[in-house]
Design a protein around this motif. Structure first.
Motif, PDB file in Angstrom:
ATOM      1  N   LYS A  64       0.837  -1.205   0.000  1.00 45.32           N
ATOM      2  CA  LYS A  64       0.000   0.000   0.000  1.00 45.32           C
ATOM      3  C   LYS A  64       0.867   1.248   0.000  1.00 45.32           C
ATOM      4  N   GLU A  65       1.942   1.232   0.785  1.00 47.01           N
ATOM      5  CA  GLU A  65       2.836   2.398   0.821  1.00 47.01           C
ATOM      6  C   GLU A  65       3.538   2.591  -0.527  1.00 47.01           C
ATOM      7  N   SER A  67       2.265   1.727  -3.407  1.00 43.73           N
ATOM      8  CA  SER A  67       1.223   2.219  -4.303  1.00 43.73           C
ATOM      9  C   SER A  67       1.053   3.729  -4.156  1.00 43.73           C
ATOM     10  N   GLU A  68       1.057   4.217  -2.921  1.00 44.99           N
ATOM     11  CA  GLU A  68       0.885   5.651  -2.667  1.00 44.99           C
ATOM     12  C   GLU A  68       2.085   6.452  -3.167  1.00 44.99           C
ATOM     13  N   ARG A  69       3.290   5.919  -2.946  1.00 46.25           N
ATOM     14  CA  ARG A  69       4.492   6.669  -3.330  1.00 46.25           C
ATOM     15  C   ARG A  69       4.681   6.712  -4.839  1.00 46.25           C
ATOM     16  N   GLY A  71       2.211   6.160  -7.145  1.00 43.58           N
ATOM     17  CA  GLY A  71       1.026   6.535  -7.903  1.00 43.58           C
ATOM     18  C   GLY A  71       0.569   5.431  -8.839  1.00 43.58           C
ATOM     19  N   PRO A 157       1.292  11.569  -7.017  1.00 40.99           N
ATOM     20  CA  PRO A 157       1.197  11.216  -5.594  1.00 40.99           C
ATOM     21  C   PRO A 157       1.620  12.367  -4.693  1.00 40.99           C
ATOM     22  N   THR A 159       3.367  12.829  -2.051  1.00 43.46           N
ATOM     23  CA  THR A 159       4.387  12.320  -1.135  1.00 43.46           C
ATOM     24  C   THR A 159       5.723  12.964  -1.456  1.00 43.46           C
TER      25      THR A 159
END
Length: 219
Positions: A64-65, A67-69, A71, A157, A159
């Motif tokens: 999940k992390e 995926s967020e970083r 995009g 993203p 981040t």
């Protein structure tokens, strides 16, 4: 007759914003092509290379992390991670923060490939190095603002950037280094802003908006 007739290029040129977008599109195509060529040369897909590079830069992360970083959708990350595990380039271990999640860690071989993948954008750095210092500062300021606007549209993203971090204090003092990083308790200039800081902690949405407004007052 009165008045001067507009020049040919005054009548037959797209706005500079459209030509900048065309230029960025060409740069994007070059980066995509380079990433594919270099990833394939290492026996990886571009996404697999990005995953290894991100794990090398940030340490163990969950899917999940990642995926967020990056995009990238979680199913795409899961498919790529499965292949990396099969190739013995990544291992899974229990995440002490989340009992149901797994932490992904590169093996020694995976870390070596990840370090190489991190250097793939260097051909761009070589091209940017040919710009004058003034051109680099103007280009960087424009890049920061463009990325922030694309983040607002959920196209990039949110981040890694100082301007979205809970530790960032924009324009709190006069002079060449008007900003402050509360994490390391040190001043920083606009040229020193980070786009991919491993210590980044995302500020709440309302705080991000206030920080950006304060940054733009002088940025």
């Amino acid at each position: 007759m009165t008045g001067k007739r507009p020049g040919y290029f005054d009548e037959n040129s797209e706005p500079i914003s459209a030509r900048i977008a065309t230029g960025l599109h060409k740069i994007g195509l070059a980066m995509k092509q380079q990433s594919w060529q270099q990833a394939n040369g290492a026996g990886l897909s571009a996404t697999q290379g990005q995953i290894l590079a991100t794990l090398v830069a940030n340490g163990p992360l969950t899917g999940k992390e990642l995926s967020e970083r990056l995009g990238v959708t979680l199913p795409t990350i899961s498919d790529s991670v499965r292949v990396l595990v099969e190739k013995a380039l990544v291992t899974r271990s229990a995440d002490p923060r989340h009992p149901r999640a797994s932490l992904l860690t590169p093996t020694a071989t995976g870390a070596s490939l990840g370090a190489r993948a991190r250097s793939w954008p260097e051909f761009m750095a070589d091209a940017v190095a040919d710009l004058s210092p003034e051109e680099q500062r103007a280009f960087f300021a424009g890049i920061v603002k463009m990325i922030r606007m694309l983040q607002e549209q959920a196209l990039v993203p949110v981040t890694g950037m100082c301007v979205t971090c809970t530790h960032f204090r924009p324009n709190v003092r006069p002079g060449a280094s008007p900003h402050h990083c509360a994490f390391v308790d040190a001043p920083l200039s606009s040229e020193q802003l980070r786009l991919d800081c491993s210590e980044h902690e995302l500020a709440a949405e309302s705080a991000r908006r206030e920080v950006w407004e304060q940054f733009m007052r002088r940025g």
